[in-house]
Design a protein around this motif. Structure first.
Motif, short mmCIF file in Angstrom:
data_model
loop_
_atom_site.label_atom_id
_atom_site.label_comp_id
_atom_site.label_asym_id
_atom_site.label_seq_id
_atom_site.Cartn_x
_atom_site.Cartn_y
_atom_site.Cartn_z
N LEU A 183 -2.07 0.34 -8.26
CA LEU A 183 -2.71 0.88 -7.05
C LEU A 183 -2.38 2.35 -6.93
O LEU A 183 -1.21 2.75 -6.95
CB LEU A 183 -2.21 0.13 -5.82
CG LEU A 183 -2.93 0.42 -4.50
CD1 LEU A 183 -4.30 -0.26 -4.50
CD2 LEU A 183 -2.10 -0.05 -3.31
N SER A 184 -3.41 3.19 -6.83
CA SER A 184 -3.17 4.62 -6.69
C SER A 184 -2.67 4.95 -5.29
O SER A 184 -2.89 4.19 -4.34
CB SER A 184 -4.47 5.41 -6.97
OG SER A 184 -5.41 5.19 -5.93
N ALA A 205 -14.47 -0.48 -5.61
CA ALA A 205 -13.07 -0.28 -6.02
C ALA A 205 -12.13 -0.57 -4.85
O ALA A 205 -11.01 -1.04 -5.04
CB ALA A 205 -12.89 1.16 -6.51
N PHE A 206 -12.60 -0.31 -3.64
CA PHE A 206 -11.84 -0.58 -2.43
C PHE A 206 -11.53 -2.06 -2.30
O PHE A 206 -10.39 -2.47 -2.08
CB PHE A 206 -12.67 -0.07 -1.24
CG PHE A 206 -11.92 0.03 0.06
CD1 PHE A 206 -10.87 0.91 0.21
CD2 PHE A 206 -12.31 -0.72 1.16
CE1 PHE A 206 -10.20 1.04 1.42
CE2 PHE A 206 -11.66 -0.60 2.37
CZ PHE A 206 -10.60 0.28 2.49
N MET A 248 -5.58 5.24 -2.83
CA MET A 248 -6.18 3.95 -2.46
C MET A 248 -5.30 3.24 -1.45
O MET A 248 -5.79 2.60 -0.51
CB MET A 248 -6.38 3.08 -3.70
CG MET A 248 -7.07 1.76 -3.40
SD MET A 248 -8.74 1.97 -2.71
CE MET A 248 -9.67 2.24 -4.23
N GLY A 249 -4.00 3.36 -1.61
CA GLY A 249 -3.08 2.77 -0.64
C GLY A 249 -3.25 3.38 0.74
O GLY A 249 -3.20 2.68 1.76
N PRO A 270 3.43 0.82 -3.86
CA PRO A 270 2.92 -0.14 -4.85
C PRO A 270 3.83 -0.30 -6.05
O PRO A 270 3.81 -1.36 -6.70
CB PRO A 270 1.56 0.47 -5.24
CG PRO A 270 1.66 1.92 -4.89
CD PRO A 270 2.53 1.97 -3.67
N ARG A 285 -11.78 -4.31 -4.74
CA ARG A 285 -11.01 -4.77 -5.89
C ARG A 285 -9.51 -4.47 -5.70
O ARG A 285 -8.65 -5.26 -6.08
CB ARG A 285 -11.52 -4.12 -7.17
CG ARG A 285 -12.89 -4.64 -7.62
CD ARG A 285 -13.18 -4.25 -9.05
NE ARG A 285 -13.30 -2.81 -9.22
CZ ARG A 285 -14.44 -2.14 -9.18
NH1 ARG A 285 -15.58 -2.80 -8.94
NH2 ARG A 285 -14.47 -0.83 -9.36
N ALA A 286 -9.22 -3.31 -5.11
CA ALA A 286 -7.81 -2.95 -4.85
C ALA A 286 -7.19 -3.95 -3.88
O ALA A 286 -6.03 -4.38 -4.06
CB ALA A 286 -7.73 -1.53 -4.30
N ARG A 330 -6.36 -7.09 -5.71
CA ARG A 330 -5.17 -6.96 -6.56
C ARG A 330 -3.89 -7.12 -5.73
O ARG A 330 -2.92 -7.73 -6.17
CB ARG A 330 -5.16 -5.61 -7.29
CG ARG A 330 -6.23 -5.49 -8.36
CD ARG A 330 -5.92 -4.36 -9.33
NE ARG A 330 -5.82 -3.06 -8.68
CZ ARG A 330 -6.84 -2.26 -8.44
NH1 ARG A 330 -8.07 -2.63 -8.79
NH2 ARG A 330 -6.67 -1.07 -7.87
N ILE A 331 -3.91 -6.57 -4.53
CA ILE A 331 -2.75 -6.70 -3.64
C ILE A 331 -2.53 -8.16 -3.26
O ILE A 331 -1.41 -8.68 -3.33
CB ILE A 331 -2.92 -5.84 -2.38
CG1 ILE A 331 -2.89 -4.35 -2.74
CG2 ILE A 331 -1.84 -6.14 -1.35
CD1 ILE A 331 -3.20 -3.43 -1.58
N CYS A 361 0.83 -1.21 0.00
CA CYS A 361 0.00 0.00 0.00
C CYS A 361 0.87 1.26 0.00
O CYS A 361 0.53 2.27 -0.62
CB CYS A 361 -0.92 0.01 1.22
SG CYS A 361 -2.25 -1.19 1.18
#
Length: 432
Positions: free
Chosen positions: A239-240, A330-331, A243-244, A231, A333-334, A337-338, A228
């Motif tokens: 990952l933006s 989106a939270f 968002m991190g 990234p 989904r992020a 992805r991690i 986070c």
């Protein structure tokens, strides 16, 4: 009753908080009404064959002129004289239109979502939150509508719903449950409106979720935190920065993902080091005061590079033209992805709450379970008058204890992500 003229109609005004009615001396029953807001309308009063008084709207002035209003009034009185009650006929026509509109699940859905926003979708209900309605609409539009949207309510059988829910459950267990719940609520709404007699969505079998007990271990928690924070150091991870920060804020404050992602600057009191989540954003419908640790305050600073606040929200959506927070999905989904990029055991944002709570009640920190429940905003019965006070008045419920708990968790979390924490260490800050 007065002699109506165009000059009188244009200049007539009502006193504040009242309305003015002028009756036409030339066409009995014709009424010109002016509200204190300046709205001007025509109507006519008459009695039907049973002697009941009715009032029929004719239209607004000046769209409907004086001459046209008199003409329409004469036509209505002629219809009434022939034995027809024009208002009753109009009501029946509207009722029939509504019945036809609500005869399919698609038509019913529109009315259901509108009433759910008001809290009139069932007896003694509260208005549903916007986020809840948005999620229900998403499930309905994506899954339910293609299958049942055009179907008449009376033709949707229990067997058809069961087959559909079973099919959706095979694709994703949660889809089956969500579809069942939405169809059942809509059909209950249809029963209340008298459109059907029995709810065909009762007793629909669904696959129930297994109770989750995921607690993220120290190594995985450290890898998650570092991903986070940086990234760009993780291969194939998109990952933006914000968002991190949002994901780490969830780990630090132990609040629900929807509450974190919707965090507004107006909810933050930097001097008091608190975050007040309003009742309408809380799952339990009660405002929740969250003390902010040093680590949480640093994350707030990280969310505002150069100290510039450009949105009403701490985590604004990067995609919307409007000033809205990031999307809750989106939270998740992020997070996925991690987990995928790091090849970790599956974990969700909600598992961060369980991880923090488990560590807090363990020997590593030693916080009483009741205080942890206050941190997590779980509903609890404090008993008698205290329960009423806690629910309706006292936003500072256990604030010192919650602050000690979250400060201790932040301290332990920093040790974990730095690699300095041992699995068996005991953090006594909570008792200090």
């Amino acid at each position: 009753m007065v002699k109506l003229t165009n000059d009188l109609l244009k200049n007539a005004a009502a006193e504040k908080g009242k309305r003015l009615e002028l009756r036409d001396d030339q066409e009995p029953g014709l009424i010109f009404r002016v509200t204190d807001k300046g709205v001007r309308t025509w109507s006519i009063r008459y009695r039907n064959a049973a002697g009941e008084q009715r009032r029929k709207q004719i239209g607004p002035y000046p769209s409907v002129s004086l001459a046209k209003a008199r003409e329409e009034a004469r036509k209505i009185k002629g219809t009434v004289a022939s034995g027809s009650d024009v208002v009753a006929v109009e009501r029946l026509s509207k009722a029939e239109e509504k019945r036809k509109r609500l005869s399919t699940l698609g038509g019913l859905a529109d009315a259901y979502f509108n009433d759910a926003a008001l809290g009139t979708h069932r007896a003694n209900a509260k208005a549903k939150r916007e986020s809840t309605i948005a999620e229900e609409k998403r499930i309905y539009e994506k899954l339910v509508k293609p299958e049942f949207g055009a179907e008449p309510l009376t033709s949707i059988s229990h067997a058809a719903i069961q087959a559909f829910v079973t099919k959706q459950s095979r694709k994703a267990k949660s889809n089956g449950r969500h579809c069942r719940n939405i169809i059942r609520q809509m059909m209950s709404y249809a029963v209340r409106l008298g459109l059907i007699e029995v709810n065909p969505a009762h007793d629909i079998a669904v696959v129930m979720p297994a109770a989750k007990e995921t607690v993220v271990g120290d190594e995985d928690l450290r890898a998650f935190w570092n991903a986070c924070e940086q990234p760009q150091e993780v291969e194939d991870l998109a990952l933006s920065r914000n968002m991190g920060v949002a994901l780490r804020m969830a780990a630090v404050t132990l609040q629900r993902g929807g509450e974190v992602i919707g965090m507004a600057w107006s909810e933050i009191d930097r001097s008091a080091r608190t975050w007040l989540i309003p009742a309408e954003r809380m799952k339990g419908g009660k405002a929740h005061l969250v003390p902010l640790s040093d680590l949480a305050m640093r994350l707030l600073d990280e969310a505002t590079p150069e100290g510039k606040v450009k949105s009403a929200y701490v985590f604004p959506s990067p995609r919307s033209k409007d000033d809205v927070p990031m999307d809750r999905r989106a939270f998740s989904r992020a997070m996925n992805r991690i987990i995928k990029a790091l090849e970790l055991d599956g974990a969700t944002p909600h598992d961060l709450r369980r991880t923090g709570a488990t560590n807090l009640t363990s020997e590593r920190v030693g916080i009483p379970r009741f205080i942890v429940s206050q941190v997590l905003a779980h509903s609890s019965d404090t008993g008698g008058a205290a329960a009423v006070t806690g629910k309706h008045y006292d936003l500072n419920d256990y604030l010192p204890e919650k602050r000690r708990a979250l400060d201790a968790w932040a301290a332990l979390l920093e040790q974990i992500v730095s690699g300095k924490a041992r699995a068996d260490n005991v953090v006594n800050m909570a008792r200090a």
